[in-house]
Motif scaffolding. Structure first.
Motif, PDB file in Angstrom:
ATOM      1  N   LEU A  78       0.805  -1.229   0.000  1.00  0.00           N
ATOM      2  CA  LEU A  78       0.000   0.000   0.000  1.00  0.00           C
ATOM      3  C   LEU A  78       0.835   1.275   0.000  1.00  0.00           C
ATOM      4  O   LEU A  78       0.287   2.378  -0.085  1.00  0.00           O
ATOM      5  N   SER A  79       2.158   1.163   0.101  1.00  0.00           N
ATOM      6  CA  SER A  79       2.996   2.314   0.433  1.00  0.00           C
ATOM      7  C   SER A  79       3.460   3.172  -0.742  1.00  0.00           C
ATOM      8  O   SER A  79       4.078   4.224  -0.522  1.00  0.00           O
ATOM      9  N   LYS A  80       3.188   2.784  -1.949  1.00  0.00           N
ATOM     10  CA  LYS A  80       3.679   3.520  -3.112  1.00  0.00           C
ATOM     11  C   LYS A  80       3.264   4.996  -3.042  1.00  0.00           C
ATOM     12  O   LYS A  80       2.076   5.333  -2.956  1.00  0.00           O
ATOM     13  N   ASP A  81       4.266   5.884  -3.024  1.00  0.00           N
ATOM     14  CA  ASP A  81       4.077   7.342  -3.001  1.00  0.00           C
ATOM     15  C   ASP A  81       3.306   7.832  -1.775  1.00  0.00           C
ATOM     16  O   ASP A  81       2.711   8.920  -1.792  1.00  0.00           O
ATOM     17  N   LYS A  82       3.321   7.059  -0.700  1.00  0.00           N
ATOM     18  CA  LYS A  82       2.574   7.424   0.505  1.00  0.00           C
ATOM     19  C   LYS A  82       3.505   7.951   1.602  1.00  0.00           C
ATOM     20  O   LYS A  82       4.694   7.654   1.627  1.00  0.00           O
ATOM     21  N   LYS A  83       2.921   8.719   2.505  1.00  0.00           N
ATOM     22  CA  LYS A  83       3.621   9.153   3.714  1.00  0.00           C
ATOM     23  C   LYS A  83       3.236   8.197   4.834  1.00  0.00           C
ATOM     24  O   LYS A  83       2.045   8.041   5.135  1.00  0.00           O
ATOM     25  N   VAL A  84       4.234   7.559   5.438  1.00  0.00           N
ATOM     26  CA  VAL A  84       3.997   6.476   6.400  1.00  0.00           C
ATOM     27  C   VAL A  84       4.567   6.838   7.767  1.00  0.00           C
ATOM     28  O   VAL A  84       5.717   7.275   7.879  1.00  0.00           O
ATOM     29  N   LEU A  85       3.752   6.635   8.809  1.00  0.00           N
ATOM     30  CA  LEU A  85       4.163   6.875  10.186  1.00  0.00           C
ATOM     31  C   LEU A  85       4.177   5.548  10.939  1.00  0.00           C
ATOM     32  O   LEU A  85       3.172   4.833  10.973  1.00  0.00           O
ATOM     33  N   ASN A  86       5.323   5.206  11.526  1.00  0.00           N
ATOM     34  CA  ASN A  86       5.481   3.954  12.271  1.00  0.00           C
ATOM     35  C   ASN A  86       5.667   4.286  13.750  1.00  0.00           C
ATOM     36  O   ASN A  86       6.719   4.767  14.164  1.00  0.00           O
ATOM     37  N   LEU A  87       4.619   4.049  14.553  1.00  0.00           N
ATOM     38  CA  LEU A  87       4.626   4.385  15.973  1.00  0.00           C
ATOM     39  C   LEU A  87       5.012   3.176  16.818  1.00  0.00           C
ATOM     40  O   LEU A  87       4.625   2.059  16.496  1.00  0.00           O
ATOM     41  N   PHE A  88       5.717   3.423  17.925  1.00  0.00           N
ATOM     42  CA  PHE A  88       6.283   2.326  18.727  1.00  0.00           C
ATOM     43  C   PHE A  88       7.056   1.416  17.767  1.00  0.00           C
ATOM     44  O   PHE A  88       6.844   0.210  17.712  1.00  0.00           O
ATOM     45  N   CYS A  89       7.966   2.016  17.010  1.00  0.00           N
ATOM     46  CA  CYS A  89       8.515   1.377  15.809  1.00  0.00           C
ATOM     47  C   CYS A  89       9.458   0.216  16.097  1.00  0.00           C
ATOM     48  O   CYS A  89       9.785  -0.552  15.191  1.00  0.00           O
ATOM     49  N   TYR A  90       9.942   0.083  17.339  1.00  0.00           N
ATOM     50  CA  TYR A  90      10.862  -0.991  17.696  1.00  0.00           C
ATOM     51  C   TYR A  90      12.094  -0.921  16.767  1.00  0.00           C
ATOM     52  O   TYR A  90      12.727   0.130  16.687  1.00  0.00           O
ATOM     53  N   THR A  91      12.418  -1.948  16.032  1.00  0.00           N
ATOM     54  CA  THR A  91      13.618  -1.927  15.183  1.00  0.00           C
ATOM     55  C   THR A  91      13.314  -1.548  13.728  1.00  0.00           C
ATOM     56  O   THR A  91      14.142  -1.742  12.844  1.00  0.00           O
ATOM     57  N   ALA A 148       7.435   4.168  -0.540  1.00  0.00           N
ATOM     58  CA  ALA A 148       6.906   5.280   0.248  1.00  0.00           C
ATOM     59  C   ALA A 148       7.645   6.580  -0.070  1.00  0.00           C
ATOM     60  O   ALA A 148       8.860   6.582  -0.300  1.00  0.00           O
ATOM     61  N   LYS A 149       6.889   7.662  -0.058  1.00  0.00           N
ATOM     62  CA  LYS A 149       7.472   8.980  -0.299  1.00  0.00           C
ATOM     63  C   LYS A 149       8.241   9.453   0.927  1.00  0.00           C
ATOM     64  O   LYS A 149       9.282  10.108   0.819  1.00  0.00           O
TER      65      LYS A 149
END
Length: 316
Positions: free
Chosen positions: A153-166, A178-179
């Motif tokens: 789903l990430s093509k050209d998207k802005k992605v936020l990863n919370l509690f991202c771990y590693t 992802a953009k």
């Protein structure tokens, strides 16, 4: 292998049966890191995961009423069985002690300072794992399918990863084109690890931001509609000294989800998961157009019938 007594023979046969079944599925899917055993037999309260040529083994804490020497002998016999069945050298079997807890508590606990790291591959991407120094390995195998969903789903998207771990979700987002990717965690140790994972796969990817912050506070500082995809996989409970307040996922999930929904673009989606076994999502408190339980479809083959987490896809 030496002659096994009845109890260890039972463990041998169970492990062999499960491994034959799971290894075929892993081979078909090109997967080299997967869970092969999780307390299948009460007498052997172990969790066993294969990381390519090595084994991560966690013994669940219990009152086994064995002396220290007897327990050590028991564990050595277990390792001998695992080595035989799974074709792994004894020296490549790493054993940890863990308590059976609701959720990923203690994941930030450092155990040793051996720097026993190596790189494994999952779906064509590389990840640094460590089977010795921490309670968890650096790669949660139960989110393998969810990671791939995010990638697609990430093509050209802005992605936020919370509690991202590693940062495994962040790497998958970058792999999907992802953009921009933002990774947030309260642990500097794991943020460095996340950055190393990203550089390992995409050394030229310049749009990865690392944010060292308490997620609850950081969400309040972020702009409405700033992200197209958000991934949130919080601990069940956290009371770090670096937080203003403690986190209780059952109590706080609706507030956290609503803050994420506020940050989503009009067609944005949130992937929310929790390992709290007694979790109940409070639909009536969540301000979203659609909440879809995707637990079943995101359960990997090696966790079928044994997965103790929930996963939801939430649309703005």
């Amino acid at each position: 292998m030496q002659q096994l007594n009845e109890k260890f023979l039972m463990f041998y046969n169970r492990l062999l049966k499960v491994y034959k079944h799971l290894s075929k599925q892993a081979a078909r899917q090109g997967i080299a890191c997967y869970r092969v055993y999780d307390h299948d037999l009460p007498e052997f309260p172990l969790l066993v995961e294969i990381y390519e040529s090595k084994l991560y083994v966690a013994e669940y804490k219990r009152r086994h009423e064995m002396s220290e020497d007897a327990h050590e002998a028991w564990l050595e016999q277990c390792k001998a069985v695992m080595s035989e069945v799974l074709s792994v050298k004894i020296e490549d079997i790493y054993v940890r002690m863990r308590q059976r807890k609701a959720g990923r508590l203690g994941q930030y606990q450092k155990l040793e300072e051996s720097k026993s790291e190596f790189v494994v591959t999952e779906n064509g991407l590389q990840f640094i794992v460590n089977l010795v120094d921490y309670l968890d390995t650096g790669l949660f195998l139960d989110h393998r399918v969810t990671r791939q969903m995010v990638r697609e789903l990430s093509k050209d998207k802005k992605v936020l990863n919370l509690f991202c771990y590693t940062g495994s979700f962040s790497v998958y987002a970058a792999a999907g084109g992802a953009k921009e990717v933002v990774s947030v965690d309260l642990s500097k140790t794991y943020l460095v690890w996340a950055d190393r994972n990203m550089r390992l796969n995409f050394p030229e990817f310049k749009s990865h931001s690392i944010v060292h912050a308490d997620v609850k506070q950081e969400l309040g500082r972020m702009q409405d509609g700033a992200f197209d995809i958000i991934v949130m996989d919080p601990p069940t409970f956290s009371n770090s000294k670096r937080m203003d307040d403690f986190l209780d996922i059952q109590r706080d999930h609706a507030e956290l989800i609503n803050e994420c929904v506020r940050l989503l673009s009009p067609d944005g989606v949130l992937f929310f998961s929790t390992n709290f076994r007694k979790f109940q999502i409070e639909h009536e408190k969540i301000k979203a157009s659609n909440i879809k339980d995707i637990t079943k479809v995101t359960t990997p083959f090696d966790f079928s019938g044994k997965l103790h987490r929930y996963c939801f896809k939430i649309s703005k």
